[in-house]
Design a protein around this motif. Structure first.
Motif, PDB file in Angstrom:
ATOM      1  N   GLY A  50     -26.882  21.005  30.956  1.00 57.19           N
ATOM      2  CA  GLY A  50     -25.557  20.520  31.388  1.00 57.19           C
ATOM      3  C   GLY A  50     -25.041  19.322  30.620  1.00 57.19           C
ATOM      4  O   GLY A  50     -24.036  18.714  31.014  1.00 57.19           O
ATOM      5  N   ILE A  54     -20.767  18.460  30.712  1.00 56.44           N
ATOM      6  CA  ILE A  54     -20.923  17.572  31.880  1.00 56.44           C
ATOM      7  C   ILE A  54     -19.592  17.178  32.518  1.00 56.44           C
ATOM      8  O   ILE A  54     -19.478  17.097  33.733  1.00 56.44           O
ATOM      9  N   GLU A  58     -16.000  23.093  36.632  1.00 63.00           N
ATOM     10  CA  GLU A  58     -16.976  24.174  36.836  1.00 63.00           C
ATOM     11  C   GLU A  58     -16.410  25.538  36.465  1.00 63.00           C
ATOM     12  O   GLU A  58     -17.111  26.395  35.934  1.00 63.00           O
ATOM     13  N   GLY A  62     -18.481  24.165  33.034  1.00 65.19           N
ATOM     14  CA  GLY A  62     -19.075  22.830  33.005  1.00 65.19           C
ATOM     15  C   GLY A  62     -19.705  22.440  34.325  1.00 65.19           C
ATOM     16  O   GLY A  62     -19.806  23.246  35.247  1.00 65.19           O
ATOM     17  N   ALA A  63     -20.129  21.156  34.393  1.00 64.26           N
ATOM     18  CA  ALA A  63     -20.759  20.646  35.607  1.00 64.26           C
ATOM     19  C   ALA A  63     -19.731  20.014  36.543  1.00 64.26           C
ATOM     20  O   ALA A  63     -20.059  19.691  37.682  1.00 64.26           O
ATOM     21  N   LEU A  65     -18.393  17.092  36.422  1.00 64.95           N
ATOM     22  CA  LEU A  65     -18.553  15.651  36.675  1.00 64.95           C
ATOM     23  C   LEU A  65     -17.565  14.869  35.814  1.00 64.95           C
ATOM     24  O   LEU A  65     -16.621  15.433  35.284  1.00 64.95           O
TER      25      LEU A  65
ATOM     26  N   SER B 199     -31.279  20.453  35.563  1.00 62.05           N
ATOM     27  CA  SER B 199     -29.942  20.507  34.979  1.00 62.05           C
ATOM     28  C   SER B 199     -28.962  19.688  35.814  1.00 62.05           C
ATOM     29  O   SER B 199     -29.231  19.364  36.982  1.00 62.05           O
ATOM     30  N   ALA B 200     -27.824  19.385  35.201  1.00 60.88           N
ATOM     31  CA  ALA B 200     -26.783  18.642  35.920  1.00 60.88           C
ATOM     32  C   ALA B 200     -26.334  19.430  37.151  1.00 60.88           C
ATOM     33  O   ALA B 200     -26.143  18.856  38.228  1.00 60.88           O
ATOM     34  N   MET B 201     -26.183  20.738  37.010  1.00 63.80           N
ATOM     35  CA  MET B 201     -25.765  21.555  38.148  1.00 63.80           C
ATOM     36  C   MET B 201     -26.824  21.513  39.249  1.00 63.80           C
ATOM     37  O   MET B 201     -26.502  21.516  40.435  1.00 63.80           O
ATOM     38  N   ILE B 204     -26.409  18.367  41.204  1.00 61.01           N
ATOM     39  CA  ILE B 204     -25.224  18.423  42.080  1.00 61.01           C
ATOM     40  C   ILE B 204     -25.530  19.247  43.337  1.00 61.01           C
ATOM     41  O   ILE B 204     -25.150  18.886  44.449  1.00 61.01           O
TER      42      ILE B 204
END
Lengths: 385, 280
Positions: A50, A54, A58, A62-63, A65, B199-201, B204
């Motif tokens: 990610g 980042i 989404e 992407g994430a 953020l 992971s970033a996801m 979250i």
């Protein structure tokens, strides 16, 4: 009250990225620098954790953020490899321009593969005439039926070699007062007449590809125009002003942190006159200075990123962060070299690389003098009684 | 396939020089020392994630730790586990491996009663700090499940929920192959896999996943089997062995010292060649 702490999620993210970076990047950073090799094979891995998408919504892969988290990624990479950090931030830079200026169809077409790292991208703006003469560009885009023919040469372009997708600015007309109007175009690696030119050999930030991008009678269909005709100047400038300078600030923070970590380690291990040199006040002063420079640089950098996340203008704040933190990274890396004596200039230790990286960071995103012009302009307006 | 994974926060090996031993209680003083997820437990989580990818089901993480253990559970949830249970109460403090295993078993049983029973319990073979390797076998015995330790490979074949797994156990000169019927408890070593990156996801999503905290009251354990009281292991004397080396100073002229050195070297069975170098 002002809260200067990161959230629990942000701390978790930093820890997660740090684990990845320490395993996949740190052990190879010196070799990438020595070979001036950009590790393109890492893109899918960085995409998977990610780091690339980042700050991308989404729904585009992407994430979802913000820019605080994006800056965090760049700082953590730069702790070990400022060269790779500039390559990753250039990827972000192009993605930021697409997010800001592209149509929904263009975003859907390009963003998912840029988030997952299956494709690499870059932003090509600077020309041989100088990056700071932004509106004096010579690259032209001329209407050809429904499409365009683009000719020109961009220079000092990070990711220009490996990029699959490149967003370039070109002059597509003049306004009533004869001033250039710029438009943004999306180029794909396979476009005939488009490709990398000479690769530069840099003193620092090695491990990223920097060089010319050539456009020789490149014919583009109409759907490659990004945003409205003649409105590309703002898209490019905003990406450079906010994503570019934020990232150079983050790289500087990473370099300073790397210098502190190496200095503390060395000062505790190096024994002189029967005791570690960390017990010597002169050494402690060097370390204390680096810590002050790090904390101040970080505060400026993350504050600017938080403003951007809130949707507030942050051009001046990023200029302050960039100008200050890069200057401090030059000083900190010199401190680290002085602290380590002869060892400081040997490539067995990373601090000589950090110093080269810090010096090479001065011009990227605009020199300190350019930052001062931005800051002065804002100050003369904002501080008028 | 429902899998429980036992996870322990352990002191970061890079900070081992900050750990002290309380001379009175003979317990490790870990306060202020940053913790990490026990490395082989992370491999157990990875093994569970791979099994879930093939067979479906859910993964529940259990840890017995002080309240700050939540942070480590979040890290494992971010890797992809579905739920987490923090078993935390001052009454559980000071537990040895037997009391720890009992307490974890009570938590596993409570979770099973609340939702579905577990087909498999995975854990690291041993913790990086205590390194006893007791817990997988003790948990297996207490649950009445088959159990194996030192597992370096799990072969997941076929479709649907399996009745058994083929596993390979590391031995000195090779591997033992077993077919283990489920439900089972398996202790895995760090050779089994390389845990995935968070992971970033994952980060979250972690906060939105179910998270339970079980205290002593929630588990209603036999209090003679938990904490210090339930721990038959009693640490003996703790001392620092003398690692100093015997030394002697030779005196005389350089020639006399050299002659004495040669004599002593020969006396311990080392032959000195005239061509240089030594051989025994």
């Amino acid at each position: 009250m002002v809260d200067f702490t990161f959230t629990e999620d942000q701390e978790m993210l930093r820890a997660a990225f740090r684990e990845f970076i320490e395993a996949e990047i740190a052990p190879h950073a010196a070799k990438w620098d020595a070979d001036d090799y950009c590790p393109v094979e890492l893109w899918p891995k960085m995409g998977e954790v990610g780091m690339l998408g980042i700050f991308v919504p989404e729904e585009l892969g992407g994430a979802g953020l913000g820019h605080i988290e994006r800056v965090m990624v760049i700082e953590e990479i730069a702790r070990h490899s400022a060269g790779l950090a500039i390559a990753v931030f250039t990827h972000h830079l192009c993605m930021g321009a697409i997010l800001d200026g592209a149509s929904e169809d263009q975003k859907k077409k390009y963003m998912p593969s840029l988030c997952d790292g299956s494709k690499i991208c870059g932003l090509a703006v600077t020309e041989p005439g100088g990056g700071s003469d932004y509106m004096g560009q010579k690259t032209t885009g001329v209407k050809d039926g429904e499409g365009w023919i683009v000719n020109g040469r961009k220079c000092f372009i990070t990711n220009g070699g490996p990029a699959d997708i490149t967003v370039c600015t070109a002059v597509t007309g003049q306004d009533d007062r004869g001033r250039n109007q710029l438009s943004c175009f999306i180029f794909e690696k396979e476009d005939e007449g488009f490709g990398p030119g000479r690769k530069e050999h840099k003193m620092g930030l090695r491990g990223s590809w920097t060089g010319d991008v050539i456009m020789d009678e490149v014919r583009l269909s109409a759907d490659r125009l990004m945003g409205a005709e003649g409105k590309g100047a703002g898209v490019g400038m905003k990406a450079i002003g906010e994503i570019g300078r934020a990232s150079m600030s983050a790289i500087a923070c990473g370099i300073i942190r790397g210098c502190i970590e190496e200095s503390v380690k060395f000062a505790n291990e190096r024994v002189l006159y029967g005791k570690p040199i960390s017990k010597i006040q002169a050494i402690q002063f060097h370390i204390a200075e680096m810590r002050m420079w790090y904390e101040a640089s970080r505060l400026l950098t993350y504050r600017a990123a938080s403003l951007k996340d809130k949707g507030q203008p942050a051009i001046t704040e990023f200029a302050m962060a960039k100008g200050f933190s890069v200057d401090m990274s030059v000083k900190a890396s010199q401190n680290a070299i002085e602290l380590m004596g002869g060892y400081g200039v040997m490539n067995e230790y990373p601090v000589e690389r950090f110093h080269r990286d810090a010096l090479a960071s001065i011009s990227s995103g605009g020199t300190t003098e350019i930052q001062k012009l931005i800051i002065a302009g804002d100050t003369l307006r904002a501080f008028t009684a | 396939m429902n899998i429980g994974v036992l996870v322990k926060p352990v002191p970061d090996p890079e900070q081992y020089n900050s750990i002290t031993i309380d001379p009175e209680t003979k317990r490790l003083n870990r306060s202020g020392v940053p913790t990490i997820v026990n490395p082989s437990d992370k491999c157990a989580v990875e093994a569970a994630l791979k099994l879930k990818e093939k067979f479906g089901g859910k993964i529940v993480i259990f840890t017995m730790a002080p309240p700050d253990g939540r942070e480590k559970l979040m890290e494992v949830l971010a890797m992809g586990a579905d739920e987490a249970v923090l078993v935390s109460d001052r009454e559980f403090g000071g537990a040895d491996t037997l009391a720890t295993s009992y307490t974890l078993v009570k938590a596993v049983e409570k979770k099973s009663a609340e939702s579905e029973s577990f087909d498999l319990i995975l854990s690291g073979n041993e913790s990086a700090d205590g390194a006893t390797g007791h817990v997988p076998a003790q948990v297996g015995e207490m649950l009445g499940f088959n159990h194996l330790s030192a597992i370096v490979q799990i072969v997941a074949e076929g479709e649907g929920r399996p009745d058994s797994l083929t596993v390979f156990q590391k031995i000195e000169n090779g591997k033992n192959e077993f077919e283990i019927k489920l439900p089972a408890v398996i202790g895995v070593t760090r050779d089994i896999n390389k845990p995935r990156y968070t992971s970033a996801m994952g980060v979250i999503k972690a906060k939105k996943k179910p998270f339970d905290t079980y205290d002593c009251e929630a588990l209603s354990p036999d209090k003679s089997r938990i904490g210090i009281e339930g721990s038959p292991t009693k640490a003996g004397a703790i001392f620092t062995p003398d690692t100093g080396r015997k030394s002697e100073e030779l005196s005389g002229s350089p020639e006399e010292i050299a002659e004495e050195l040669v004599k002593r070297i020969k006396a311990i069975g080392v032959t000195i060649n005239s061509g240089g170098g030594c051989r025994e």
